[in-house]
Each structure stands twice: as C-alpha cells, then as structure tokens.
Write an enzyme that holds these catalytic residues in place. Sequence first.
Site, PDB file in Angstrom:
ATOM      1  N   TYR A  75       0.830  -1.209   0.000  1.00  0.00           N
ATOM      2  CA  TYR A  75       0.000   0.000   0.000  1.00  0.00           C
ATOM      3  C   TYR A  75       0.874   1.273   0.000  1.00  0.00           C
ATOM      4  O   TYR A  75       0.348   2.381  -0.083  1.00  0.00           O
ATOM      5  CB  TYR A  75      -0.930   0.061   1.230  1.00  0.00           C
ATOM      6  CG  TYR A  75      -1.968  -1.039   1.329  1.00  0.00           C
ATOM      7  CD1 TYR A  75      -2.201  -1.930   0.289  1.00  0.00           C
ATOM      8  CD2 TYR A  75      -2.728  -1.176   2.485  1.00  0.00           C
ATOM      9  CE1 TYR A  75      -3.144  -2.938   0.407  1.00  0.00           C
ATOM     10  CE2 TYR A  75      -3.683  -2.171   2.603  1.00  0.00           C
ATOM     11  CZ  TYR A  75      -3.887  -3.050   1.559  1.00  0.00           C
ATOM     12  OH  TYR A  75      -4.828  -4.041   1.685  1.00  0.00           O
TER      13      TYR A  75
ATOM     14  N   HIS B  93      -0.004 -11.681   2.374  1.00  0.00           N
ATOM     15  CA  HIS B  93      -1.057 -10.933   1.674  1.00  0.00           C
ATOM     16  C   HIS B  93      -1.932 -11.849   0.800  1.00  0.00           C
ATOM     17  O   HIS B  93      -3.164 -11.758   0.844  1.00  0.00           O
ATOM     18  CB  HIS B  93      -0.416  -9.832   0.821  1.00  0.00           C
ATOM     19  CG  HIS B  93      -1.297  -8.669   0.546  1.00  0.00           C
ATOM     20  ND1 HIS B  93      -0.825  -7.391   0.420  1.00  0.00           N
ATOM     21  CD2 HIS B  93      -2.638  -8.573   0.352  1.00  0.00           C
ATOM     22  CE1 HIS B  93      -1.837  -6.557   0.171  1.00  0.00           C
ATOM     23  NE2 HIS B  93      -2.943  -7.261   0.122  1.00  0.00           N
TER      24      HIS B  93
HETATM   25  N1  LIG Z   1      -6.096  -8.425   1.951  1.00  0.00           N
HETATM   26  C1  LIG Z   1      -6.487  -7.971   0.786  1.00  0.00           C
HETATM   27  O1  LIG Z   1      -6.227  -8.573  -0.263  1.00  0.00           O
HETATM   28  C2  LIG Z   1      -7.268  -6.676   0.735  1.00  0.00           C
HETATM   29  C3  LIG Z   1      -7.915  -6.307  -0.451  1.00  0.00           C
HETATM   30  C4  LIG Z   1      -8.667  -5.113  -0.447  1.00  0.00           C
HETATM   31  C5  LIG Z   1      -8.737  -4.341   0.707  1.00  0.00           C
HETATM   32  N2  LIG Z   1      -8.060  -4.727   1.848  1.00  0.00           N
HETATM   33  C6  LIG Z   1      -8.136  -3.921   3.087  1.00  0.00           C
HETATM   34  O2  LIG Z   1      -9.502  -3.693   3.406  1.00  0.00           O
HETATM   35  C7  LIG Z   1      -9.727  -2.280   3.519  1.00  0.00           C
HETATM   36  C8  LIG Z   1     -11.143  -1.906   3.155  1.00  0.00           C
HETATM   37  O3  LIG Z   1     -11.457  -2.303   1.843  1.00  0.00           O
HETATM   38  P1  LIG Z   1     -11.582  -1.275   0.618  1.00  0.00           P
HETATM   39  O4  LIG Z   1     -10.701  -0.094   0.871  1.00  0.00           O
HETATM   40  O5  LIG Z   1     -11.366  -2.105  -0.603  1.00  0.00           O
HETATM   41  O6  LIG Z   1     -13.106  -0.867   0.586  1.00  0.00           O
HETATM   42  P2  LIG Z   1     -14.318  -0.480   1.589  1.00  0.00           P
HETATM   43  O7  LIG Z   1     -13.829  -0.248   2.959  1.00  0.00           O
HETATM   44  O8  LIG Z   1     -15.376  -1.492   1.328  1.00  0.00           O
HETATM   45  O9  LIG Z   1     -14.813   0.869   0.916  1.00  0.00           O
HETATM   46  C9  LIG Z   1     -14.053   2.047   0.963  1.00  0.00           C
HETATM   47  C10 LIG Z   1     -14.829   3.116   0.186  1.00  0.00           C
HETATM   48  O10 LIG Z   1     -16.054   3.396   0.893  1.00  0.00           O
HETATM   49  C11 LIG Z   1     -16.129   4.804   1.180  1.00  0.00           C
HETATM   50  N3  LIG Z   1     -16.786   4.950   2.489  1.00  0.00           N
HETATM   51  C12 LIG Z   1     -16.262   4.695   3.706  1.00  0.00           C
HETATM   52  N4  LIG Z   1     -17.167   4.911   4.692  1.00  0.00           N
HETATM   53  C13 LIG Z   1     -18.301   5.333   4.070  1.00  0.00           C
HETATM   54  C14 LIG Z   1     -19.571   5.728   4.547  1.00  0.00           C
HETATM   55  N5  LIG Z   1     -19.852   5.730   5.850  1.00  0.00           N
HETATM   56  N6  LIG Z   1     -20.499   6.090   3.630  1.00  0.00           N
HETATM   57  C15 LIG Z   1     -20.226   6.071   2.301  1.00  0.00           C
HETATM   58  N7  LIG Z   1     -19.035   5.700   1.799  1.00  0.00           N
HETATM   59  C16 LIG Z   1     -18.059   5.334   2.670  1.00  0.00           C
HETATM   60  C17 LIG Z   1     -14.698   5.284   1.172  1.00  0.00           C
HETATM   61  O11 LIG Z   1     -14.635   6.645   0.806  1.00  0.00           O
HETATM   62  P3  LIG Z   1     -13.865   7.776   1.681  1.00  0.00           P
HETATM   63  O12 LIG Z   1     -12.500   7.249   2.032  1.00  0.00           O
HETATM   64  O13 LIG Z   1     -13.817   8.921   0.733  1.00  0.00           O
HETATM   65  O14 LIG Z   1     -14.718   8.031   2.899  1.00  0.00           O
HETATM   66  C18 LIG Z   1     -14.066   4.401   0.099  1.00  0.00           C
HETATM   67  O15 LIG Z   1     -14.336   4.931  -1.180  1.00  0.00           O
HETATM   68  C19 LIG Z   1      -8.653  -1.681   2.616  1.00  0.00           C
HETATM   69  O16 LIG Z   1      -8.470  -0.305   2.856  1.00  0.00           O
HETATM   70  C20 LIG Z   1      -7.484  -2.550   2.998  1.00  0.00           C
HETATM   71  O17 LIG Z   1      -6.961  -2.142   4.272  1.00  0.00           O
HETATM   72  C21 LIG Z   1      -7.358  -5.885   1.871  1.00  0.00           C
END
Ligand SMILES: NC(=O)c1ccc[n+]([C@@H]2O[C@H](COP(=O)([O-])OP(=O)(O)OC[C@H]3O[C@@H](n4cnc5c(N)ncnc54)[C@H](OP(=O)(O)O)[C@@H]3O)[C@@H](O)[C@H]2O)c1
Length: 276
Positions: A51, A109
């Site tokens: 990241y 990962h």
């Molecule tokens: N292990 C893996 O392979 C893997 C893969 C993907 C992700 N991850 C981890 O999981 C975390 C979360 O997943 P993600 O980042 O893919 O997606 P997510 O948490 O499902 O969605 C994030 C999105 O939702 C928005 N958001 C957040 N809170 C909100 C709310 N209350 N209302 C409306 N929109 C909202 C955010 O915008 P704003 O930031 O503009 O608020 C961002 O655009 C990642 O950051 C990472 O740490 C791990």
Amino acid sequence: MSSIPLLTGQDGARLPAIGLGTYDLRGAAGVAATASAIDAGYRLLDTAFNYDNEGAVGRAVAESSVPRESLIYSTKLPGRYHRHDLARHAIEESLFRSGLDRLDLVLIHWPNPRLGLYAEAWKALVEAREDGLVSMIGVSNFLPEHLDRIIGDTGVTPVLNQILVHPYAPQDAWRAANAERGVLTEGYSPLGKDTDLVREPAVTRIAAAHEVSAAQLLLAWSVSLGVIPLPKSATPARQAENLDVFDIELTDDELGELAGLARPGEGADPMTHEEL
Ligand SMILES: NC(=O)c1ccc[n+]([C@@H]2O[C@H](COP(=O)([O-])OP(=O)(O)OC[C@H]3O[C@@H](n4cnc5c(N)ncnc54)[C@H](OP(=O)(O)O)[C@@H]3O)[C@@H](O)[C@H]2O)c1
C-alpha cells in the site's frame, strides 16, 4: 467515543471487532486520516507493504496519545518476498518503514500458489514472531487447503485470515473453514468498494428501517457474522459513523434477505490471483 467489543483468537489474542482499512491513505493526508480514526476510537489499523503507506500509518501510531500497547499495527507481506530469506528481509523492512519498535500483526497478503512459496513465507513469519519482531501472525486470502498446509508444516495456526466479506460475497463455507481451524475472519472491502452494494434496494431499505446509513447496515451485518470488518475511510465523519454499528440488531428476516444478495464467484480466486 464508542467502545469496541473484543474477539478472542489463538493463544488468547484479543482483537477489536472492527478495524480501519488504510488502502490509499498515504503521505501527510494519510497520517492525518489515520490519526483522526485513532481519535475516533479505532485500535486496529490494516496496512500492507504494497500500500506504500506503512510509514504514514506508523507515524500516526507513534504520534498518538493513545498508548502504544492499545493499538494494533497490522501489515502484510507481498508475494515477491515469499522466499524464506526475502520474507525475513521484507518483515524487517516493514518494521523499519513503520518507524515503530515492533509490528503487532503480520499477514501473508495472498498465497500465490503458482509461486509455491507461501509455506516458506509462513515459516519466516513464525521465526519473526519467535525473534520478537512481531507479536501476532496471520494470513490473507488463504483457502482451507493453504491453511492446512501451513498449520501442518509448522503446528502454528494463523490468528486470523483476512478475506473479502460483504453481502455479495458472504463466504459462508470459507468463514466456517476458518472457524473450524480456530482462525478468526477479518473482512476486507466490507462496504463493497467498486460495486453497487451501498445502493442495493435491500440494503438501503433495511438501513432506513433501522435509521442508519447503508454503510452502517453493512458493517452491522459483518459484525453479526463474527467477522472483523475493515472499512476504509479518509473522512473523519464517516470514520466515526462506521464505528457506531454495535447496537444495530438485524432480524432473521433481514439477514435472510441480505443472504439473497450473494453472487457466487464474487472476488478474485486465490488459486490464480497473483499479488506480487
Ligand atoms: N487483503 C487484501 O487482499 C485486501 C484487499 C482489499 C482491501 N483490503 C483492506 O480492506 C480495507 C477496506 O477495503 P476497501 O478499501 O477495498 O473498501 P471499503 O472499505 O469497502 O470501501 C471504501 C470506500 O467506501 C467509502 N466509504 C467509507 N465509509 C463510508 C460511509 N460511511 N459512507 C459512504 N461511503 C463510505 C470510502 O470513501 P472515503 O474514504 O472517501 O470516505 C471508500 O471509497 C482496505 O483499505 C485494505 O486495508 C485488503
């Protein structure tokens, strides 16, 4: 500030029932976003070598007035460093980049089974824990056969498996396989990033019935399954909103309706996905 329940994993490890996703939170803005999340009450912070923000998240941890031992700094080892010696170097580099004196949790990962080196990587994580570089070790995107291989090789069970979990991808069988092995499930993309999940009629209708946002409803759904969701938000108001989900109780009918959103095959296949 909301108080976050704790879940208990391997060896009595205690983990908050929700954490902060940090993908895309980088540089000074990333430090500020992580700091505001810690101020809001987040204690589990999910970063990764890939990241490019281990330093930003570490800076927020180091500068926080929250005691270091109350925060869990979690990072992930990339596929290109699975070879045993490279894995050790990468964990040391993650520690250096964090600016902290120890890592709390390191995950592999992705298993990258085509490379065939994840078992070596797991041995390096076990040794890094024995040597005090990291307190807890786990995996991400590991299918049951990958879990069985590393547990069989080392006798060491990962504290958790971080996988895609949201109503399009509820992962019933995968979560059950984790639980059978004593492995907690962390859920990534719990808000269904890059999908229309927050606009699904079933989601918005059930959220309205509880007078909560769609995001809160989705997080309450994860929590009801015993999954540790990792919502990412750069926005302080949304970060706080996303923590305020522990009093939302879904009925069996609502859970049944959300179960109807499942889409078989959602998400990348760990047998073929390459994260290097
Ligand atoms: N292990 C893996 O392979 C893997 C893969 C993907 C992700 N991850 C981890 O999981 C975390 C979360 O997943 P993600 O980042 O893919 O997606 P997510 O948490 O499902 O969605 C994030 C999105 O939702 C928005 N958001 C957040 N809170 C909100 C709310 N209350 N209302 C409306 N929109 C909202 C955010 O915008 P704003 O930031 O503009 O608020 C961002 O655009 C990642 O950051 C990472 O740490 C791990």
